[in-house]
Design an enzyme around this catalytic site. Sequence first.
Site, PDB file in Angstrom:
ATOM      1  N   ARG A   1      11.640  -1.194  12.005  1.00 21.38           N
ATOM      2  CA  ARG A   1      10.271  -0.863  12.447  1.00 21.38           C
ATOM      3  C   ARG A   1       9.837  -1.886  13.492  1.00 21.38           C
ATOM      4  NH1 ARG A   1       5.263   0.287   8.278  1.00 21.38           N
ATOM      5  NH2 ARG A   1       3.968  -0.992   9.632  1.00 21.38           N
TER       6      ARG A   1
ATOM      7  N   LYS B   1       0.837  -1.220   0.000  1.00 24.69           N
ATOM      8  CA  LYS B   1       0.000   0.000   0.000  1.00 24.69           C
ATOM      9  C   LYS B   1       0.867   1.264   0.000  1.00 24.69           C
ATOM     10  CE  LYS B   1      -2.097  -1.184   3.919  1.00 24.69           C
ATOM     11  NZ  LYS B   1      -1.426  -2.468   4.262  1.00 24.69           N
TER      12      LYS B   1
ATOM     13  N   ARG C   1      -9.954   0.730   8.499  1.00 28.55           N
ATOM     14  CA  ARG C   1      -9.570  -0.632   8.907  1.00 28.55           C
ATOM     15  C   ARG C   1     -10.668  -1.318   9.692  1.00 28.55           C
ATOM     16  NH1 ARG C   1      -3.555   0.314   8.743  1.00 28.55           N
ATOM     17  NH2 ARG C   1      -2.625  -1.689   9.146  1.00 28.55           N
TER      18      ARG C   1
ATOM     19  N   ARG D   1      -0.550  -9.099  13.273  1.00 30.99           N
ATOM     20  CA  ARG D   1      -1.060  -8.045  12.378  1.00 30.99           C
ATOM     21  C   ARG D   1      -1.883  -8.658  11.245  1.00 30.99           C
ATOM     22  NH1 ARG D   1       4.424  -5.422  10.787  1.00 30.99           N
ATOM     23  NH2 ARG D   1       3.229  -4.170   9.304  1.00 30.99           N
TER      24      ARG D   1
ATOM     25  N   ARG E   1      12.067  -6.229   5.515  1.00 31.49           N
ATOM     26  CA  ARG E   1      12.046  -4.792   5.772  1.00 31.49           C
ATOM     27  C   ARG E   1      12.492  -4.489   7.206  1.00 31.49           C
ATOM     28  NH1 ARG E   1       6.601  -1.443   5.275  1.00 31.49           N
ATOM     29  NH2 ARG E   1       6.140  -2.663   7.123  1.00 31.49           N
TER      30      ARG E   1
END
Length: 192
Positions: free
Chosen positions: A134, A14, A89, A146, A128
Amino acid sequence: MLNIVLFGPPGSGKGTQSEHLIKQFELIHLSTGDILRVEIAAQTELGVEAQKRMDKGELVPDEVVISMISKIIEKNKNAKGFIFDGFPRTQAQAEALDEMLLVHSTKVDLLVMLDVDEEVLKKRLILRGEKSGRADDVNIEIITNRINVYRSLTKPVSKYYKKQGKSFPINGMQTEAEVYSDISHVMRKFVK
Ligand code: AP5
């Protein structure tokens, strides 16, 4: 206005696709995840509260994100349109978004659904996390949570848009350029 919801599980692309699309269509990129990370970096009261949920891979309360989005729409009411990335969401967020846009005589035009298999999502996010650090990417349990939260609370929201004939599925497992090409092909149909 042209308003697009970029929808899909964590790691589906996204954010990556939003960066390309805002340039081509001159839209405002509105990522609730990015806005929340700015609040966390600044250690605001909102950021400190949000971080507790985000670090576990849980959603931040609806009223917090709805209020953030509402303020940004209000500030940019003369924009050509928005790309909503990571919002809505939940069903409550989807209904709140409709109300906010209606105030400005506009609406969600389309939802682009990025389809990516779970194993691919996990690989992308772990990779990532190694570079970006992160907090919600560094641990497979959080990543799995998640994805589970997406399945149970977020994915059902796509039906709300499907019923309105606004949902467009895209194969998110192609190269970045191929995904971009498919999305911009769909979006061009909506540009007047
Ligand atoms: P958020 O920041 O929205 O994270 P997310 O949905 O988990 O999405 P990501 O940013 O991880 O993935 P993405 O789909 O944008 O993929 P990306 O392009 O980055 O939300 C974080 C947290 O904030 C939530 O868990 C929640 O706690 C809270 N939150 C946010 N919004 C909320 C809301 N509305 N309500 C309540 N809480 C909210 O790509 C991922 C990786 O894959 C990158 O490394 C990229 O380079 C790579 N990649 C992308 N496309 C491709 C491709 N085609 N091929 C190969 N690699 C690719």
